[in-house]
Scaffold this motif. Structure first.
Motif, PDB file in Angstrom:
ATOM      1  N   THR A  97      39.360  53.696  35.827  1.00 29.04           N
ATOM      2  CA  THR A  97      37.890  52.659  35.697  1.00 29.04           C
ATOM      3  C   THR A  97      37.913  51.673  36.407  1.00 29.04           C
ATOM      4  OG1 THR A  97      37.385  54.085  33.632  1.00 29.04           O
ATOM      5  CG2 THR A  97      36.168  52.129  34.308  1.00 29.04           C
ATOM      6  N   TYR A  98      39.094  50.764  36.057  1.00 30.92           N
ATOM      7  CA  TYR A  98      39.272  49.524  36.853  1.00 30.92           C
ATOM      8  C   TYR A  98      39.214  49.781  38.185  1.00 30.92           C
ATOM      9  CZ  TYR A  98      41.172  44.607  37.063  1.00 30.92           C
ATOM     10  OH  TYR A  98      41.385  43.164  37.208  1.00 30.92           O
ATOM     11  N   TYR A  99      40.054  50.774  38.849  1.00 30.36           N
ATOM     12  CA  TYR A  99      40.122  50.739  40.105  1.00 30.36           C
ATOM     13  C   TYR A  99      38.966  51.181  40.810  1.00 30.36           C
ATOM     14  CZ  TYR A  99      41.604  52.760  44.810  1.00 30.36           C
ATOM     15  OH  TYR A  99      41.930  53.112  45.902  1.00 30.36           O
ATOM     16  N   ALA A 100      38.079  52.007  40.194  1.00 28.64           N
ATOM     17  CA  ALA A 100      36.935  52.518  40.599  1.00 28.64           C
ATOM     18  C   ALA A 100      35.784  51.386  40.420  1.00 28.64           C
ATOM     19  CB  ALA A 100      36.337  53.788  39.850  1.00 28.64           C
ATOM     20  N   THR A 101      35.655  50.441  39.421  1.00 27.72           N
ATOM     21  CA  THR A 101      34.448  49.614  39.107  1.00 27.72           C
ATOM     22  C   THR A 101      34.685  48.239  39.475  1.00 27.72           C
ATOM     23  OG1 THR A 101      35.156  49.632  36.796  1.00 27.72           O
ATOM     24  CG2 THR A 101      33.691  51.602  37.436  1.00 27.72           C
ATOM     25  N   VAL A 102      35.900  47.844  39.496  1.00 24.82           N
ATOM     26  CA  VAL A 102      36.118  46.318  39.446  1.00 24.82           C
ATOM     27  C   VAL A 102      35.920  45.632  40.695  1.00 24.82           C
ATOM     28  CG1 VAL A 102      37.652  44.378  38.657  1.00 24.82           C
ATOM     29  CG2 VAL A 102      37.101  46.441  36.993  1.00 24.82           C
ATOM     30  N   THR A 111      34.420  40.874  43.451  1.00 21.19           N
ATOM     31  CA  THR A 111      34.502  39.988  44.650  1.00 21.19           C
ATOM     32  C   THR A 111      33.174  39.484  45.117  1.00 21.19           C
ATOM     33  OG1 THR A 111      36.160  41.471  45.512  1.00 21.19           O
ATOM     34  CG2 THR A 111      35.163  39.825  47.107  1.00 21.19           C
ATOM     35  N   LEU A 112      32.088  40.177  44.813  1.00 18.24           N
ATOM     36  CA  LEU A 112      30.642  39.549  44.625  1.00 18.24           C
ATOM     37  C   LEU A 112      30.409  38.470  43.715  1.00 18.24           C
ATOM     38  CD1 LEU A 112      28.646  43.094  45.170  1.00 18.24           C
ATOM     39  CD2 LEU A 112      28.946  40.868  46.757  1.00 18.24           C
ATOM     40  N   SER A 127      46.195  47.329  51.311  1.00 20.61           N
ATOM     41  CA  SER A 127      45.609  47.557  50.205  1.00 20.61           C
ATOM     42  C   SER A 127      44.469  46.444  50.146  1.00 20.61           C
ATOM     43  CB  SER A 127      46.267  47.375  49.069  1.00 20.61           C
ATOM     44  OG  SER A 127      45.620  47.527  47.733  1.00 20.61           O
ATOM     45  N   LEU A 128      43.078  46.714  50.629  1.00 19.44           N
ATOM     46  CA  LEU A 128      42.268  45.445  50.363  1.00 19.44           C
ATOM     47  C   LEU A 128      41.779  45.267  48.884  1.00 19.44           C
ATOM     48  CD1 LEU A 128      39.908  45.873  53.565  1.00 19.44           C
ATOM     49  CD2 LEU A 128      41.546  44.188  52.946  1.00 19.44           C
ATOM     50  N   HIS A 129      42.165  46.449  48.027  1.00 19.92           N
ATOM     51  CA  HIS A 129      41.769  46.105  46.461  1.00 19.92           C
ATOM     52  C   HIS A 129      42.747  45.001  46.205  1.00 19.92           C
ATOM     53  CE1 HIS A 129      39.563  49.912  45.778  1.00 19.92           C
ATOM     54  NE2 HIS A 129      39.659  49.530  44.697  1.00 19.92           N
ATOM     55  N   PHE A 130      43.858  44.895  46.598  1.00 16.61           N
ATOM     56  CA  PHE A 130      44.905  43.843  46.171  1.00 16.61           C
ATOM     57  C   PHE A 130      44.543  42.704  46.872  1.00 16.61           C
ATOM     58  CE2 PHE A 130      48.865  41.572  46.436  1.00 16.61           C
ATOM     59  CZ  PHE A 130      49.021  41.288  45.220  1.00 16.61           C
ATOM     60  N   GLY A 131      44.335  42.814  48.164  1.00 17.11           N
ATOM     61  CA  GLY A 131      43.896  41.365  49.180  1.00 17.11           C
ATOM     62  C   GLY A 131      42.925  40.662  48.643  1.00 17.11           C
ATOM     63  N   TRP A 132      41.886  41.485  48.217  1.00 13.41           N
ATOM     64  CA  TRP A 132      40.484  40.771  47.584  1.00 13.41           C
ATOM     65  C   TRP A 132      40.800  40.323  46.357  1.00 13.41           C
ATOM     66  CZ3 TRP A 132      35.617  44.095  49.234  1.00 13.41           C
ATOM     67  CH2 TRP A 132      35.271  44.014  50.571  1.00 13.41           C
ATOM     68  N   ALA A 133      41.127  40.964  45.602  1.00 17.23           N
ATOM     69  CA  ALA A 133      41.608  40.382  44.194  1.00 17.23           C
ATOM     70  C   ALA A 133      42.609  39.064  44.174  1.00 17.23           C
ATOM     71  CB  ALA A 133      42.349  41.299  43.391  1.00 17.23           C
ATOM     72  N   LEU A 134      43.689  39.071  45.001  1.00 19.43           N
ATOM     73  CA  LEU A 134      44.403  37.820  45.300  1.00 19.43           C
ATOM     74  C   LEU A 134      43.650  36.688  45.691  1.00 19.43           C
ATOM     75  CD1 LEU A 134      47.229  36.752  44.906  1.00 19.43           C
ATOM     76  CD2 LEU A 134      47.826  37.677  47.248  1.00 19.43           C
ATOM     77  N   VAL A 153      40.068  36.309  45.181  1.00 21.18           N
ATOM     78  CA  VAL A 153      39.503  35.607  44.168  1.00 21.18           C
ATOM     79  C   VAL A 153      40.170  34.806  43.298  1.00 21.18           C
ATOM     80  CG1 VAL A 153      38.422  36.717  41.949  1.00 21.18           C
ATOM     81  CG2 VAL A 153      37.957  37.974  44.104  1.00 21.18           C
ATOM     82  N   ALA A 154      41.267  35.107  42.831  1.00 21.79           N
ATOM     83  CA  ALA A 154      42.275  34.288  41.990  1.00 21.79           C
ATOM     84  C   ALA A 154      42.714  32.934  42.899  1.00 21.79           C
ATOM     85  CB  ALA A 154      43.561  34.960  41.841  1.00 21.79           C
ATOM     86  N   VAL A 155      42.899  32.918  44.083  1.00 23.39           N
ATOM     87  CA  VAL A 155      43.507  31.741  45.010  1.00 23.39           C
ATOM     88  C   VAL A 155      41.974  30.981  45.257  1.00 23.39           C
ATOM     89  CG1 VAL A 155      44.162  31.257  47.269  1.00 23.39           C
ATOM     90  CG2 VAL A 155      45.546  32.846  46.152  1.00 23.39           C
TER      91      VAL A 155
END
Length: 267
Positions: free
Chosen positions: A86-91, A96-97, A174-181, A183-185
């Motif tokens: 669910t985290y992979y599909a919905t977060v 990012t938005l 993996s843009l899942h990881f790139g975007w998440a990183l 967001v944190a940065v």
């Protein structure tokens, strides 16, 4: 007596907030490019599986942790693996938005910087599948990994032959990881709270999720982090917001630029 108040944060530069309509169109375009741009690199199935074997062997040569160890931890309970799916599909998209929306409203200078970085990384990530198509580990029998989304749900992918909304052979980066990183940065750079480093939990959880669900190899995340690092090195970051200092009247505080403080100290 003057009322004692906590110093507030303020943007370092006077940056006008860009047009909302223009930014909405730009950000929407960025997401559409991400969602549909990879379709231009569809096909190359045989090459994608060949590259997946090469990546798997390279990770073993580099002695990277086995993705199976992360998946085994998730498979201890059905609820945990479904939560990961669910985290992979919905977060990914909403987080990012929300990140961009908060920066737009509260930190316009940082918003422009973050949007440019995300656009640069996303554009570069869309080029890589043309030269290096890659099947995800869940499709590679040699890994022994389970396609957790298909087995436990929920799944965002259909069979590759009939999935017209995504290119499942574009696992690297993996843009899942790139975007998440990013967001944190971005949130660490734009705020001053001592707890801001906790934002690193988002990319950490994302990393464990994308690997544990067998959607990405470790190297997919490493390449995404390297691309983000290059974009951050090239695109200039605004200064972090400074706290207000000094007083201006009873019960109020005003921002004194750093330059004025230094000039005053030299008198």
């Amino acid at each position: 007596m003057n009322a004692r108040t906590e110093p507030a944060e303020t943007e370092p530069d006077s940056i006008a907030r860009p047009s909302l309509v223009r930014e909405f169109l730009l950000v929407a375009g960025l997401f559409l490019v991400y969602k549909f741009g990879r379709q231009l690199a569809t096909g190359h199935t045989g090459e994608a599986f060949h590259n997946a074997h090469r990546v798997w062997d390279l990770e073993r040569t580099l002695r990277l942790p086995d993705e199976g160890a992360v998946q085994s931890a998730l498979l201890h309970g059905d609820a945990l693996v479904r939560l990961a799916n669910t985290y992979y599909a919905t977060v990914h998209f909403p987080a990012t938005l929300a990140f961009l929306a908060w920066l737009y409203l509260r930190r316009p200078a940082h918003y422009l910087w973050a949007r440019r970085v995300l656009a640069a990384v996303t554009t570069a990530a869309l080029v890589l599948p043309f030269t290096f198509p890659l099947a995800p580990p869940r499709m590679l029998a040699a890994t022994g990994l389970v396609d957790t989304a298909r087995v436990y749900g929920p799944s965002v992918y259909g069979p590759p032959s009939s999935d017209h909304l995504s290119n499942q052979f574009a696992a690297m980066p993996s843009l899942h990881f790139g975007w998440a990183l990013m967001v944190a940065v971005g949130l660490i750079a734009a705020t001053r709270s001592r707890a801001r480093w906790l934002w690193l939990l988002h990319p950490l959880i994302t990393l464990l999720v994308i690997v544990g669900t067998a959607n990405h190899f470790w190297l997919d995340a490493i390449v995404a982090a390297a691309m983000l690092g290059l974009a951050l090195a090239v695109i200039r970051r605004p200064h972090r917001p400074r706290r207000c200092t000094g007083t201006a009247g009873r019960g109020t505080r005003r921002f004194v630029p750093k330059e004025q403080v230094l000039v005053g100290a030299g008198r």
